[in-house]
Write a protein that holds these residues in place. Structure first.
Motif, short mmCIF file in Angstrom:
data_model
loop_
_atom_site.label_atom_id
_atom_site.label_comp_id
_atom_site.label_asym_id
_atom_site.label_seq_id
_atom_site.Cartn_x
_atom_site.Cartn_y
_atom_site.Cartn_z
N GLU A 110 -22.94 9.12 -32.28
CA GLU A 110 -22.71 8.69 -31.01
C GLU A 110 -21.39 8.17 -30.66
N HIS A 111 -20.53 7.72 -31.50
CA HIS A 111 -19.42 7.25 -31.19
C HIS A 111 -17.97 8.27 -31.38
N ARG A 112 -18.36 9.38 -31.85
CA ARG A 112 -17.31 10.36 -32.40
C ARG A 112 -17.22 11.13 -31.39
N SER A 113 -16.02 11.59 -30.92
CA SER A 113 -15.51 12.60 -30.09
C SER A 113 -16.03 13.97 -30.10
N ARG A 114 -16.21 14.71 -29.15
CA ARG A 114 -16.63 15.88 -29.23
C ARG A 114 -15.41 17.12 -29.34
N ARG A 115 -14.31 16.45 -29.06
CA ARG A 115 -13.24 17.36 -29.00
C ARG A 115 -12.16 16.95 -29.99
N PRO A 116 -11.11 17.83 -30.35
CA PRO A 116 -10.15 17.70 -31.51
C PRO A 116 -9.42 16.26 -30.90
N PRO A 117 -9.24 15.48 -31.92
CA PRO A 117 -8.28 13.98 -31.30
C PRO A 117 -7.02 14.60 -31.08
N PRO A 118 -6.23 13.83 -30.49
CA PRO A 118 -4.88 14.25 -30.05
C PRO A 118 -3.79 13.98 -30.99
N ASP A 119 -3.86 13.15 -31.83
CA ASP A 119 -2.71 12.72 -32.67
C ASP A 119 -3.21 12.74 -34.29
N LEU A 120 -2.15 12.56 -35.13
CA LEU A 120 -2.63 12.43 -36.60
C LEU A 120 -3.32 11.11 -36.70
N PRO A 121 -3.12 9.86 -36.13
CA PRO A 121 -3.73 8.76 -36.62
C PRO A 121 -5.26 9.03 -36.34
N SER A 122 -5.61 9.59 -34.87
CA SER A 122 -6.82 10.03 -34.44
C SER A 122 -7.69 10.81 -35.49
N LEU A 123 -6.78 11.78 -35.74
CA LEU A 123 -7.52 12.62 -36.80
C LEU A 123 -7.92 12.07 -38.02
N LEU A 124 -6.86 11.33 -38.65
CA LEU A 124 -7.29 10.58 -39.88
C LEU A 124 -8.77 9.63 -39.89
N LEU A 125 -8.45 8.98 -38.46
CA LEU A 125 -9.61 7.95 -38.11
C LEU A 125 -10.86 8.94 -38.05
N HIS A 126 -10.89 9.67 -37.56
CA HIS A 126 -12.06 10.91 -37.31
C HIS A 126 -12.59 11.19 -38.87
N GLY A 127 -11.83 11.28 -39.79
CA GLY A 127 -12.37 11.32 -41.20
C GLY A 127 -12.40 10.05 -41.87
N ARG A 128 -12.78 9.11 -41.42
CA ARG A 128 -12.58 7.76 -41.82
C ARG A 128 -11.73 7.52 -42.87
N ILE A 129 -10.56 7.74 -42.43
CA ILE A 129 -9.38 7.50 -43.47
C ILE A 129 -8.45 6.62 -42.92
N VAL A 130 -8.03 5.71 -43.56
CA VAL A 130 -7.13 4.67 -43.16
C VAL A 130 -5.76 4.87 -44.00
N TYR A 131 -4.77 5.31 -43.53
CA TYR A 131 -3.45 5.81 -44.34
C TYR A 131 -2.52 4.77 -44.06
N ILE A 132 -2.11 4.42 -45.46
CA ILE A 132 -0.93 3.27 -45.42
C ILE A 132 0.30 4.13 -45.90
N GLY A 133 1.10 4.54 -45.04
CA GLY A 133 2.18 5.12 -45.57
C GLY A 133 3.52 4.53 -45.32
N MET A 134 3.50 3.32 -45.22
CA MET A 134 4.95 2.53 -45.01
C MET A 134 4.59 1.17 -45.56
N PRO A 135 5.77 0.40 -45.66
CA PRO A 135 5.67 -0.85 -46.40
C PRO A 135 4.90 -1.75 -45.55
N LEU A 136 4.36 -2.86 -45.90
CA LEU A 136 3.29 -3.56 -45.49
C LEU A 136 3.86 -4.54 -44.46
N VAL A 137 4.60 -4.08 -43.51
CA VAL A 137 5.47 -5.02 -42.53
C VAL A 137 4.08 -5.41 -41.42
N PRO A 138 4.20 -6.57 -40.70
CA PRO A 138 3.36 -6.82 -39.75
C PRO A 138 2.73 -5.68 -38.90
N ALA A 139 3.30 -5.00 -38.38
CA ALA A 139 2.68 -3.86 -37.60
C ALA A 139 1.70 -3.04 -38.16
#
Length: 330
Positions: A110-139
């Motif tokens: 019920e919380h998932r979108s019906r249409r394709p997400p607009p960007d890559l972070p949303s696309l990864l989040l739709h697949g329940r993926i947390v992607y760490i692709g940079m050094p672990l800076v505060p952001a």
């Protein structure tokens, strides 16, 4: 004359009062120019900041090309729980050792979108993926912890996949870019989740990133065949013109973080404190096979590995085919 002059003054004072009182006609609804309002709202609307993304990351580049051509293939979740999502873009990698089948829980859609997400972070989040692709800076730490909390709220039973390609709290040249507490913050958030956490290295997991790789659910820690893992001691950040007493305080804090890192790595790899401490005296690099032997991961994702190993001849057959004869012991 005095009384005659008072009358216009009283009339002039009454006119603004009459204008201030709204009449019945002024209460009628006005005609609103929707084009003007929309343009004003569009210009006044603040832009939502995007999370930091490494444009040179090979995994994101491959994912972006697939998402631009056929996004519907990425939006469909895999039916098999043993296959990690979105890894079919790497020529369908397979497990070296097939894990046991796990019954999938009911998914809450019920919380998932019906249409394709607009960007890559949303696309990864739709697949329940947390992607760490940079050094672990505060952001990056802020974004990762927020995604983990959101995915647990979205479905506390479905697994969460953490894909790692990070140099930890240092850069490629070894310079410190963040405090060690950034990695510990993500680690603590992982330990508080109710979900299974599947960790996968698609490039490199160095320092604190290697700790996050090893902190995944037992039996659900993976590496691609050409990925690297490395553990090292925390480093003192640049001291500049700090007095000697402050530098000593910082050095003591780094030693404390080193001891904590050794304890956590020993806990998740199954090694003793002495083994991990000796390995961390100098930068300790591990390929996928060595990381599995050290206990950092459980399985290696390798395309067609079963077929390759089936075609490999035994040592005796290889010696016989090469014309080598074993010498009897004296």
């Amino acid at each position: 004359m005095a009384t005659g002059m008072k009358l216009p003054m009283a009339v002039s004072l009454q006119k603004p009062m009459a204008m201030a009182v709204p009449s019945s006609s002024s209460r009628l609804p006005r005609r609103i120019n929707f084009s003007t309002c929309c343009s004003m709202s569009a210009t006044s609307k603040a832009k939502i900041p995007l999370p930091p993304i490494n444009p040179k990351d090979p995994f994101l580049a491959k994912l972006a090309s697939v998402a631009s051509t056929s996004p519907e293939t990425l939006l469909s979740r895999p039916g098999n729980s043993d296959s990690l999502p979105y890894l079919d873009i790497f020529d369908s990698p397979q497990l070296m050792a097939a894990p046991a089948q796990v019954e999938r829980s009911v998914s809450y859609n019920e919380h998932r979108s019906r249409r394709p997400p607009p960007d890559l972070p949303s696309l990864l989040l739709h697949g329940r993926i947390v992607y760490i692709g940079m050094p672990l800076v505060p952001a990056v730490t802020e974004l990762v912890i927020a995604q983990l909390m959101y995915l647990q709220w979205m479905d506390p039973k479905e697994p969460i996949y953490i894909y790692i390609n990070s140099s930890g709290t240092t850069r490629d040249d070894g310079e410190t870019v963040a405090m060690e507490t950034e990695g510990f913050a993500i680690y603590d958030a992982m330990m508080q989740l109710k979900n299974e956490i599947h960790t996968l290295t698609v490039g490199a997991a160095i320092g604190q990133a290697c700790l996050l790789l090893a902190a995944g659910t037992k039996g659900r820690r993976f590496m691609m065949p050409h990925s690297k893992a490395m553990i090292q001691q925390p480093r003192v950040p640049s001291s500049g013109l700090m007095p000697a007493s402050d530098i000593l305080i910082r050095a003591k804090e780094v030693i404390t973080n080193r001891d904590t890192l050794v304890e956590l790595l020993a806990k998740h790899t199954g090694n003793s404190l002495e083994t991990v401490a000796n390995a961390m005296k100098r930068p300790f690099y591990m390929d996928a096979i060595k990381a599995k032997q050290f206990g950092v991961i459980d399985k290696i994702l390798w395309r067609g590995q079963e077929k390759i190993m089936a075609e490999v001849a035994s040592p005796e057959d290889w010696d016989k085919g090469a014309g080598i004869k074993a010498v009897d012991e004296l």
